[in-house]
Design a protein around this motif. Structure first.
Motif, PDB file in Angstrom:
ATOM      1  N   GLN A 282       0.806  -1.181   0.124  1.00  0.00           N
ATOM      2  CA  GLN A 282       0.057   0.073  -0.072  1.00  0.00           C
ATOM      3  C   GLN A 282       0.681   1.302   0.099  1.00  0.00           C
ATOM      4  O   GLN A 282       1.636   1.521   0.988  1.00  0.00           O
ATOM      5  N   TYR A 297      -5.812  -6.508   4.177  1.00  0.00           N
ATOM      6  CA  TYR A 297      -5.875  -5.303   3.292  1.00  0.00           C
ATOM      7  C   TYR A 297      -7.240  -5.104   2.890  1.00  0.00           C
ATOM      8  O   TYR A 297      -7.828  -4.025   2.894  1.00  0.00           O
ATOM      9  N   TYR A 298      -7.843  -6.123   2.293  1.00  0.00           N
ATOM     10  CA  TYR A 298      -9.250  -6.056   1.761  1.00  0.00           C
ATOM     11  C   TYR A 298     -10.162  -6.079   2.914  1.00  0.00           C
ATOM     12  O   TYR A 298     -11.056  -5.199   2.493  1.00  0.00           O
ATOM     13  N   GLU A 300      -9.821  -4.112   5.621  1.00  0.00           N
ATOM     14  CA  GLU A 300      -9.698  -2.763   5.832  1.00  0.00           C
ATOM     15  C   GLU A 300     -10.343  -1.734   4.743  1.00  0.00           C
ATOM     16  O   GLU A 300     -11.240  -0.950   5.034  1.00  0.00           O
ATOM     17  N   VAL A 301     -10.040  -2.096   3.436  1.00  0.00           N
ATOM     18  CA  VAL A 301     -10.775  -1.331   2.325  1.00  0.00           C
ATOM     19  C   VAL A 301     -12.270  -1.686   2.401  1.00  0.00           C
ATOM     20  O   VAL A 301     -12.914  -0.426   2.338  1.00  0.00           O
ATOM     21  N   ARG A 302     -12.616  -2.887   2.653  1.00  0.00           N
ATOM     22  CA  ARG A 302     -14.064  -3.037   2.438  1.00  0.00           C
ATOM     23  C   ARG A 302     -14.875  -2.334   3.578  1.00  0.00           C
ATOM     24  O   ARG A 302     -16.113  -1.794   3.658  1.00  0.00           O
ATOM     25  N   GLU A 305     -15.137   1.397   3.047  1.00  0.00           N
ATOM     26  CA  GLU A 305     -16.157   1.560   1.830  1.00  0.00           C
ATOM     27  C   GLU A 305     -17.462   1.171   2.348  1.00  0.00           C
ATOM     28  O   GLU A 305     -18.551   2.211   2.170  1.00  0.00           O
ATOM     29  N   ASP A 444     -15.292  -6.713   9.147  1.00  0.00           N
ATOM     30  CA  ASP A 444     -15.584  -6.892   7.756  1.00  0.00           C
ATOM     31  C   ASP A 444     -16.555  -7.775   7.261  1.00  0.00           C
ATOM     32  O   ASP A 444     -17.551  -7.455   6.590  1.00  0.00           O
ATOM     33  N   ARG A 756      -8.469   5.732   5.755  1.00  0.00           N
ATOM     34  CA  ARG A 756      -9.337   5.370   4.852  1.00  0.00           C
ATOM     35  C   ARG A 756     -10.753   5.813   4.908  1.00  0.00           C
ATOM     36  O   ARG A 756     -11.326   6.240   3.807  1.00  0.00           O
TER      37      ARG A 756
END
Length: 761
Positions: A282, A297-298, A300-302, A305, A444, A756
């Motif tokens: 990142q 990673y995914y 945290e991103v989700r 969002e 998540d 984020r």
């Protein structure tokens, strides 16, 4: 490729640096001899092996160069005893294995194979049990070769069973090809175990498989410490330290074969893993970058969002000002202060709200007001919490069924989380208690199942310890400033009457707790320095000198004090059952750590039923012996049994014949533990403070000693104190308690969720 069945007669040569050996073996029932060469684990004279390889001619003569091997069966009485006691054959435990070997000696396995009826010669063994043993023996023939091969690599029977379940008959070939896959594929295996096997198989220190596994291991270890990612230099430094330590995990190979591990090789391996997207790099605004395991990673991103999407969607439930006014004015029989009223108003107006506060500040009362307001608007309300105990408390407080998050999401081992983006939750409002416990992965999964129309209310005490798993979700949400946050800080009159609550708030503000009053109060302190003096461990000041207390002396005396409190003083003088009392301690080791205290308390409150035969009615696995009525804890998430890290239960049955333990957990859910998962269970008379999050106990006894100096932190002691409902007893020294109260260390975790959420990343 040839095959050779041989018996070890003599070890001619054994390398001092690796597993290479030259061995003289007998073949064809001892009629001829052959020299076998290659990498072999520790050998026993007389052991029988099946070798794979080929004959080669060397200056020493004709030899059999091996490429594979498997010990056929143990031939010594000790080996047979260990094999039978492994738990692999149902109906045979350690005690029966001992009796079988005592009766039949080195012929035991042959007798089970060819004449199992002779087992009737063993007193107390009946036809029914023999039939079960024979049936299990036949079922396990496929695993025996794997068992015998892997026992030479220091693995436990439970670990070997897990390997066989994963790879089946191909287990040996799979491990020979890549032993590091164990750490990737099988729960409970780590890099160190895989590396030990790889060392014996001859893998070099800089083998790409080893570098990859070591780097991933470092990232997983950082995740266990709460970090979602590693900074470049952090990952490189820790990987080099671990992979390149000659006396640690590095492979012991001869100098001419050595492949040293340095930063350059680790960096190249990291770049390869990033290119393959095994790990995610990142970029940061500073020009640097950080490195994630994909799952974190995914997640945290989700999370970012989904939270932004939910909070930006229009509110589907309309709660009128009249309803809010009516609730806040006490129409439901509850009086609210201005901050609580503000929380109720913001809850009905917002899509995402955080409600935080310490004990006695009215979080539960405020939640009741929020429920009442939404209820009058005919909203469908869901309640959840991370643990079974927290969900049970929420149910009792609100009168509405609360579920664990796993149950809410309808988790099952075969299919995972049934509730997800494709099949979201049904309801208008979701209130989640003890939200500070939710780690990045669980959040998540939860948010994937939350429809955009739903209102989310997170309730928790942000000053407690962060989640056991990776991330700092609730803290990051608050710090982001993206969502409305209401912090309750007023201690209500009734709560002020509790010294537990008032002292918890004093500790949280960096003030020493009020230690006056002694055992007549609900919060009292046993000063170990004073107790040591009373017992004559110190000279009087008038004599001109004072003996210094040795730390071990005081720690042992503190342990004795705790055991006396749990087994005698608190039950007899205060009327509490030992089951009401939970010992919480900062660490696992030392005399006042979890391990030693658990053994000592078990012997005091749940000793063997038959003192002349203490092993009867119990099962021992690793460091723990389990008996009926023992309090136990699950120490890792088990998706197969739907029991999770930190869940506490009571042993209801011990089946010594089948080597099984039955445990009933808080929600009356029963789980049977056998050979393959009993290692997931530990005694829980004493627990770490970290493991106690989300739980409350009538009585908490907590050692606070300089023995645990590095762990003495304000939020740790604060969390321990807030676990007690009726009585809190601290056993320690004022020096240690003062250190903990003054040591305001907020654990900084590697996470970018805050950034984020704000759009900075």
């Amino acid at each position: 490729m040839g095959h050779l069945d041989a018996t070890i007669e003599r070890i001619v040569y054994e390398s001092p640096t690796n597993d290479y050996k030259v061995v003289s073996c007998s073949v064809d029932e001892g009629t001829r001899r052959i020299t076998v060469v290659g990498d072999l684990p520790s050998l026993r004279i007389g052991a029988e092996f099946a070798f794979g390889g080929e004959y080669v001619d060397s200056k020493y003569g004709r030899q059999f160069q091996i490429t594979s091997f498997a010990e056929k069966r143990p031939v010594t009485a000790e080996g047979i005893r260990a094999y039978l006691a492994s738990g692999l054959i149902k109906g045979i435990g350690p005690a029966l294995a001992e009796r079988i070997v005592e009766t039949f000696g080195e012929n035991a396995l042959t007798i089970i194979d060819t004449c199992p009826k002779r087992l009737l010669e063993i007193p107390g063994l009946g036809d029914k049990r023999i039939q079960r043993i024979v049936a299990s023996w036949a079922d396990q023939q496929g695993i025996q070769e794997v068992m015998l091969f892997l026992q030479g690599y220091g693995l436990t029977p439970g670990q070997i069973v897990k390997i066989y379940r994963e790879y089946g008959p191909n287990s040996i070939a799979a491990i020979r090809e890549n032993p590091y896959r164990l750490a990737d594929d099988i729960t409970g295996f780590g890099f160190k175990t895989a590396d030990t096997i790889a060392r014996k198989l001859g893998f070099t220190a800089d083998n790409p498989l080893r570098l990859k596994s070591g780097i991933l291991y470092v990232l997983h270890e950082l995740a266990k410490e709460g970090h979602c990612f590693a900074h470049w230099q952090q990952l490189v430094g820790q990987a080099v330290d671990m992979l390149g330590t000659p006396d640690g995990l590095a492979l012991r190979v001869s100098e001419e074969e050595a492949h040293t591990v340095n930063a350059e090789k680790v960096i190249a391996a990291i770049k390869t893993l990033a290119q393959q997207q095994v790990i995610i790099a990142q970029p940061l605004g500073t020009g640097a970058s950080c490195l994630y395991l994909r799952t974190y990673y995914y997640a945290e991103v989700r999370i970012a969002e989904n939270l932004r999407h939910i909070s930006g969607y229009r509110n589907q439930v309309f709660v009128s000002d009249w309803i809010v006014h009516r609730v806040c004015s006490g129409a439901g029989g509850i009086t609210y202060d201005p901050v609580q009223m503000d929380a109720i108003r913001k809850a009905v107006q917002s899509k995402v709200l955080v409600l935080t506060g310490g004990p006695g500040t009215g979080k539960t009362t405020t939640v009741l007001g929020i429920i009442q307001a939404f209820g009058q608007a005919k909203a469908q309300i869901l309640l959840a919490a991370p643990t079974g105990r927290a969900a049970k408390r929420l149910t009792e407080a609100t009168g509405i069924e609360a579920k664990t998050i796993h149950r809410l999401l309808e988790f099952n081992p075969a299919d995972g989380f049934k509730r997800n983006a494709d099949e979201p939750l049904e309801g208008d409002v979701l209130i989640i208690d003890e939200s500070s416990m939710i780690d990045i992965q669980l959040m998540d999964h939860l948010l994937q199942a939350v429809p955009e129309t739903m209102t989310l209310i997170f309730v928790g005490d942000i000053d407690q310890l962060p989640s056991v798993g990776a991330g700092s979700v609730l803290r990051d949400m608050i710090r982001s400033g993206v969502f409305p946050v209401v912090r309750l800080d007023k201690i209500f009159r009734q709560a002020k009457e509790s010294r537990i609550i008032t002292n918890a708030h004093r500790i949280n503000k960096g003030e020493m707790p009020d230690l006056a009053g002694g055992p007549s109060t609900d919060f009292y302190f046993i000063d170990m320095e004073a107790r040591m003096t009373e017992k004559g461990y110190a000279r009087t000041v008038e004599k001109g000198w004072r003996r210094e207390f040795a730390p071990g002396d005081m720690a042992l005396e503190a342990a004795r004090t705790i055991i006396s409190l749990v087994s005698r003083h608190l039950p007899h003088d205060k009327g509490f059952s030992p089951q009401d009392i939970q010992v919480l301690t900062p660490m696992r080791k030392t005399a006042i750590g979890v391990i030693e205290l658990n053994h000592a308390i078990q012997e005091a409150v749940n000793p063997p039923a038959d003192l002349e035969n203490p092993d009867s009615g119990s099962i021992t696995r690793g460091a723990y012996t389990f008996r009926e009525k023992d309090r136990v804890m699950q120490i890792r998430n088990s998706y197969d049994t739907n029991v999770f890290n930190g869940d506490i239960g009571v042993v209801t049955q011990v089946d010594t014949e089948e080597e099984r333990v039955t445990v009933r957990f808080d929600n009356d859910y029963e789980v049977v533990y056998g050979t393959d998962n009993l290692e997931d269970l530990v005694l829980a008379y004493a627990s770490t403070i970290h493991k106690s999050q989300g739980s409350e106990y009538p009585v908490v006894v907590m050692p606070v000693m300089t023995t645990h100096w590095n762990m003495l932190q304000r939020n740790l002691i604060y969390t321990g104190v807030t676990r007690a409902r009726q009585l809190m007893v601290i056993v320690g020294t004022q020096k240690a308690l003062s250190r903990a109260v003054r040591n305001m260390v907020v654990e900084k975790r590697n996470t970018l969720l805050q950034e984020r959420l704000t759009g900075a990343v």
